[in-house]
Scaffold this active site. Structure first.
Site, PDB file in Angstrom:
ATOM      1  N   SER A 131       0.856  -1.201   0.000  1.00 57.35           N
ATOM      2  CA  SER A 131       0.000   0.000   0.000  1.00 57.35           C
ATOM      3  C   SER A 131       0.881   1.236   0.000  1.00 57.35           C
ATOM      4  O   SER A 131       2.052   1.168   0.375  1.00 57.35           O
ATOM      5  CB  SER A 131      -0.862   0.016   1.265  1.00 57.35           C
ATOM      6  OG  SER A 131      -0.081   0.475   2.368  1.00 57.35           O
ATOM      7  N   ASP A 132       0.307   2.355  -0.399  1.00 60.67           N
ATOM      8  CA  ASP A 132       1.046   3.594  -0.215  1.00 60.67           C
ATOM      9  C   ASP A 132       0.945   3.976   1.268  1.00 60.67           C
ATOM     10  O   ASP A 132       0.191   3.369   2.041  1.00 60.67           O
ATOM     11  CB  ASP A 132       0.505   4.704  -1.139  1.00 60.67           C
ATOM     12  CG  ASP A 132       1.539   5.799  -1.349  1.00 60.67           C
ATOM     13  OD1 ASP A 132       1.436   6.538  -2.340  1.00 60.67           O
ATOM     14  OD2 ASP A 132       2.463   5.901  -0.513  1.00 60.67           O
ATOM     15  N   PHE A 133       1.673   4.981   1.637  1.00 60.03           N
ATOM     16  CA  PHE A 133       1.869   5.331   3.050  1.00 60.03           C
ATOM     17  C   PHE A 133       0.537   5.608   3.763  1.00 60.03           C
ATOM     18  O   PHE A 133      -0.102   6.605   3.496  1.00 60.03           O
ATOM     19  CB  PHE A 133       2.760   6.567   3.127  1.00 60.03           C
ATOM     20  CG  PHE A 133       3.362   6.817   4.484  1.00 60.03           C
ATOM     21  CD1 PHE A 133       2.585   7.271   5.541  1.00 60.03           C
ATOM     22  CD2 PHE A 133       4.710   6.577   4.718  1.00 60.03           C
ATOM     23  CE1 PHE A 133       3.133   7.500   6.788  1.00 60.03           C
ATOM     24  CE2 PHE A 133       5.275   6.805   5.970  1.00 60.03           C
ATOM     25  CZ  PHE A 133       4.484   7.264   7.003  1.00 60.03           C
TER      26      PHE A 133
END
Ligand code: GLC
Length: 735
Positions: free
Chosen positions: A262-264
């Protein structure tokens, strides 16, 4: 290890151990004295979670990483190694131009070499994976992350995505000089409404598949090790929990079998999106969508055990994710050598070595785009008295917004390069003004303070600049954006230079109209004022560690600017989003048609100020009409198209001859043209050569009205020229 051994390891792991593998922590949380412990509590992350985490974000340095890896593996119940990941976007310590500038080179192979160089430095510093290439298609200069993309064209982006992936990964992911690559942000992140970062994305299925997916596909086909989810929605579902997107399209259709990260914080953010009802729901949806690693939202370590023990999520889904992570660690060779390429001595030897600096310099030189050059203003001549003026003359920060691993102290400034390379020239230097308007607030990584001057100091700077301009034969103004104004979370509604720089431009050109402008930007800006006042305009982007040297070599004619725009420069922000491959509409406007009822504006032109593919050099070229070897083509045949290019100037030069195709009538409307190839041709004055292109049926395919990827019989136009504005065309019939 072999697959059987990995399976046995998985079976032997406890549930908590498996949950640890799917959680990525920030390196700060691992540092004993970390002030970042705060987020741990906020994230509900326990010390146990830290001791079982599978991957780490944000740590670099061979000694530090080896120490952490050693201690971590000793504590871990199965001694499973960590993966160390970080954003090495345009270089590790030797920083080369931002990706948008690399796109301008039209040299994917050069970007591949740069990626290889970055991997060599980063791997020696202990890193295993980089969150690059970012290959989001971009058409909106208001969005600050255009600087991370290679531009608005699907074919160009696909070539760069492939080259960069191969450059980072080489032939052996377990090698001591390679990095696992992570293509991002899947998918469609580059099309936020209103150009506002993290905003909603609304794309038709056909546009999404035909324009926004192919470059990710190119990275997948190149064997990219990871894919990162994007913050935006796709079909009104956040990508990070979008099962149809991640399992249906990415894995089943596109054939990706690597690790999906996932992105942050993106999993937790699906609550704010209004999709997940709470953190348990977010964790459930993300795992069901096939997200293998939770980057720093903390919902996986916090929620998965209860969800699985409560029968709400199948443990098999967790096992599937953990197996992909173990397989990645295995491909990286970490079970045999958990330190991979980490080597403090090698780290010291390769970082900023002359070979790397030379490559960064070449990449910068190839990225510059000359937009205007009235009466051959450039290159400068030794006998001319030159004034180099502006806030970027002695500025070290030429690295771009995603190069926090680089040290601007390593940068060669324009002034330093001029003093080194123009010892016998008559050159003066003046700053003129600050980059930003006084009082501009900047939010960066930590507390960043830009220089500030008193009114008296500013007046002195101003006076010195005007005096220098007055006494010079020629002036070069170095202007641009602040590096913290481009990149993530830097959307802008006004695409102009700061007022103080606009004022300097007016004042200096009033004092001495023989002025050129060099621009340091991370995005296309509204350059109408610059074009009006400057005799020459050179787009230098954020050129990296060797930017100053590359620029002086270019301005003095030691090398020629050969870049071509990878993204249209709008006439003004009101034109955005603007891109060359638009649909014709039912009422196409071709200036100067006076008919009122056409697709046009009352107050601005339809065309951008500078179109995709545009750029000039220090000589001129002619391009002959398009010649086709036949007028009809069958599906299994091909057509050879060619033009003759001639250097009509008095200096050697390189042109980038571009091939576009236009499907004149089809079962769905088609763009007025699409880039399908290009050739760089270098010619001596008076010399000529042929640019030859083979057109095959597969180059004519698209998503037809019934959704199949195919070509359709009919008339096609072949356009071959020096930019997307070319109308040098000839038709053929596909039968
Ligand atoms: C950021 C960016 C992403 C980056 C990640 C890790 O939010 O969206 O591109 O790789 O966090 O730094």
């Amino acid at each position: 290890m072999n697959h059987t051994e990995l399976e046995a390891l998985l079976q032997d792991m406890s549930l908590r151990e498996k949950i640890g593998q799917v959680f990525q922590i920030s390196g700060q949380l691992l540092a004993e004295d970390s002030a970042a412990m705060g987020p741990m509590q906020e994230m509900g992350v326990t010390q146990e979670d830290l001791s079982l985490a599978g991957t780490v974000l944000g740590i670099c340095g061979a000694e530090k990483i080896c120490k952490i890896q050693k201690e971590y593996m000793e504590r871990h119940p199965h001694h499973i190694p960590l993966i160390f990941m970080l954003d090495v976007i345009n270089g590790y310590r030797t920083v080369y131009p931002i990706p948008l500038a690399q796109g301008a080179s039209f040299l994917p192979e050069l970007s591949g070499k740069c990626a290889q160089m970055a991997a060599r430095e980063a791997a020696a510093a202990g890193l295993h994976v980089t969150f690059s290439p970012m290959t989001d298609l971009v058409r909106d200069a208001r969005w600050g992350r255009v600087m991370e993309s290679t531009g608005e064209d699907v074919y160009l982006n696909s070539q760069f995505a492939k080259a960069m992936t191969e450059g980072y990964q080489g032939n052996d992911l377990a090698g001591e000089e390679t990095l696992g690559a992570c293509v991002k942000h899947f998918a469609g992140y580059g099309a936020p409404e209103a150009g506002r970062d993290y905003n909603t994305v609304q794309l038709t299925e056909r546009t999404f598949r035909e324009y926004y997916l192919p470059a990710y596909q190119a990275a997948v086909d190149a064997g990219v090790a990871l894919v990162m989810t994007s913050f935006n929605t796709v079909n009104d579902i956040p990508a990070t929990v979008n099962k149809q997107l991640m399992r249906g399209i990415l894995r089943d259709e596109m054939g990706f079998d690597g690790v999906l990260i996932s992105d942050f914080g993106a999993i937790g953010e699906t609550i704010a999106h209004g999709l997940s009802s709470d953190r348990a729901d977010a964790a459930k949806r993300a795992l069901e969508a096939g997200v293998d690693i939770d980057m720093m939202s903390g919902v996986y370590p916090e929620q998965l055990e209860q969800l699985i023990r409560g029968g709400k999520v199948r443990e098999e889904l967790l096992d599937e994710a953990v197996m992909r992570i173990l397989e990645l660690k295995n491909r990286l060779g970490l079970f045999e050598n958990p330190f991979k390429g980490a080597d403090p001595e090698k780290e010291h030897a390769v970082i900023l070595c002359e070979e790397h600096r030379a490559l960064a310099r070449e990449a910068a030189e190839r990225s510059f785009v000359l937009l205007k050059n009235e009466n051959d203003f450039l290159p400068l001549k030794k006998e001319e008295k030159i004034a180099l003026i502006g806030p970027y003359v002695s500025r070290k920060q030429l690295l771009g917004g995603w190069s926090f691993l680089g040290d601007s102290g390593d940068t060669v400034t324009v002034e330093e390069a001029a003093r080194a390379l123009m010892p016998e020239w008559n050159v003066t230097f003046a700053k003129g003004c600050t980059v930003l308007d006084p009082g501009t607030k900047l939010v960066g990584f930590g507390e960043y303070r830009e220089e500030a001057y008193t009114e008296e100091e500013q007046s002195r700077l101003w006076r010195e600049a005007c005096d220098a301009a007055r006494e010079a034969d020629k002036v070069v103004l170095f202007l641009g954006e602040h590096f913290l104004q481009t990149g993530e979370a830097t959307s802008r509604g006004i695409l102009e230079l700061p007022q103080i720089q606009q004022k300097l431009l007016r004042e200096i050109t009033a004092v001495n109209p023989n002025t050129a402008v060099v621009l340091f930007t991370g995005r296309p800006l509204d350059l109408r004022l610059v074009r009006k006042h400057a005799k020459a305009v050179l787009e230098a982007w954020m050129p990296g560690t060797e930017g100053g040297t590359a620029l002086i070599r270019t301005l003095t004619g030691a090398c020629e600017p050969t870049g071509r725009l990878p993204m249209s420069f709008p006439y003004c922000v009101g034109q955005v989003p603007v891109h060359y491959d638009e649909f014709p509409t039912g009422r196409p406007y071709h200036a100067p048609d006076e008919n009122r009822f056409l697709s046009k504006y009352l107050d601005i032109p339809n065309q951008p100020l500078y179109p995709f593919g545009y750029g000039i050099g220090y000589t001129t070229f002619s391009v002959s009409p398009v010649c086709l070897d036949r007028e009809e083509m069958t599906r299994d045949g091909c057509i050879t198209a060619k033009v003759t290019v001639r250097n009509t100037g008095d200096r050697p030069g390189t042109d980038v001859i571009q091939l576009y195709l236009h499907d004149v009538a089809a079962s769905v409307v088609r763009p007025v043209k699409q880039l399908k190839g290009w050739q760089r041709i270098t010619l001596e004055p008076g010399e000529e050569a042929e640019a030859v292109f083979r057109i095959r049926e597969d180059m004519l395919r698209f998503y037809t009205a019934d959704g199949t990827w195919d070509s359709e019989p009919g008339v096609f136009e072949v356009i071959i020229g020096e930019s997307s504005a070319s109308e040098n065309k000839k038709s053929f019939l596909l039968v």
